[in-house]
Motif scaffolding. Structure first.
Motif, PDB file in Angstrom:
ATOM      1  N   TYR A   1       2.599   1.632  -3.408  1.00 42.81           N
ATOM      2  CA  TYR A   1       1.619   1.994  -4.431  1.00 42.81           C
ATOM      3  C   TYR A   1       1.210   3.462  -4.333  1.00 42.81           C
ATOM      4  N   ASN A   2       1.015   3.936  -3.106  1.00 39.17           N
ATOM      5  CA  ASN A   2       0.524   5.299  -2.897  1.00 39.17           C
ATOM      6  C   ASN A   2       1.621   6.343  -2.747  1.00 39.17           C
TER       7      ASN A   2
ATOM      8  N   ASN B   1       0.832  -1.205   0.000  1.00 36.63           N
ATOM      9  CA  ASN B   1       0.000   0.000   0.000  1.00 36.63           C
ATOM     10  C   ASN B   1       0.866   1.255   0.000  1.00 36.63           C
ATOM     11  N   TYR B   2       1.905   1.250   0.818  1.00 32.19           N
ATOM     12  CA  TYR B   2       2.802   2.406   0.892  1.00 32.19           C
ATOM     13  C   TYR B   2       3.508   2.631  -0.446  1.00 32.19           C
TER      14      TYR B   2
END
Length: 138
Positions: A53-54, A50-51
């Motif tokens: 990707y964002n 998630n980190y």
């Protein structure tokens, strides 16, 4: 409060409700320590993805923020270990609501540390939350 924040909080509520059920079921067949480890290992993989990707900027490594994040991780881990142990030995219908009262602690600390305002409605809500847990555990 922003509508986005409310919807994210609702998703959090549903996700954590699911987590409590999965945690309870896992402790019926494996030790609470192993269940906690597997849970947080899988969460770490998800969070890293998630980190990455964002994240659109270079890593923002501020020592103060990292220190507080480490504190959050340690207190979260303590809560996780004790939660899984409680689920192993107790009823999810009792353990989960009691542990869910963490928001009362956070609200009180928010008022004391961050000087966040607390009106009569918020104070009454916190009191009713404590009363509800008292009734659930009887």
């Amino acid at each position: 409060m922003a509508t986005t924040a409310i919807w994210l909080a609702v998703v959090t509520m549903v996700a954590w409700g699911g987590w409590a059920i999965f945690a309870k079921i896992s402790t019926e067949t494996i030790s609470s320590d192993l269940a906690t480890l597997v849970t947080y290992a899988s969460a770490s993989v998800f969070l890293l993805g998630n980190y990455l990707y964002n994240s659109q900027n270079p890593v923002d490594f501020d020592p103060t923020g990292v220190t507080y994040a480490l504190g959050a991780g340690i207190t979260s881990a303590i809560g996780a270990v004790t939660m899984y142990s409680a689920l192993k030995t107790g009823d999810a219908s009792v353990v989960t609501p009691i542990s869910g009262l963490y928001f009362v602690i956070a609200a009180i600390l928010g008022v004391l540390i961050f000087k966040e305002p607390i009106g009569m409605k918020k104070a009454a809500g916190l009191v009713f939350a404590v009363i509800s847990i008292t009734l659930v555990t009887q």
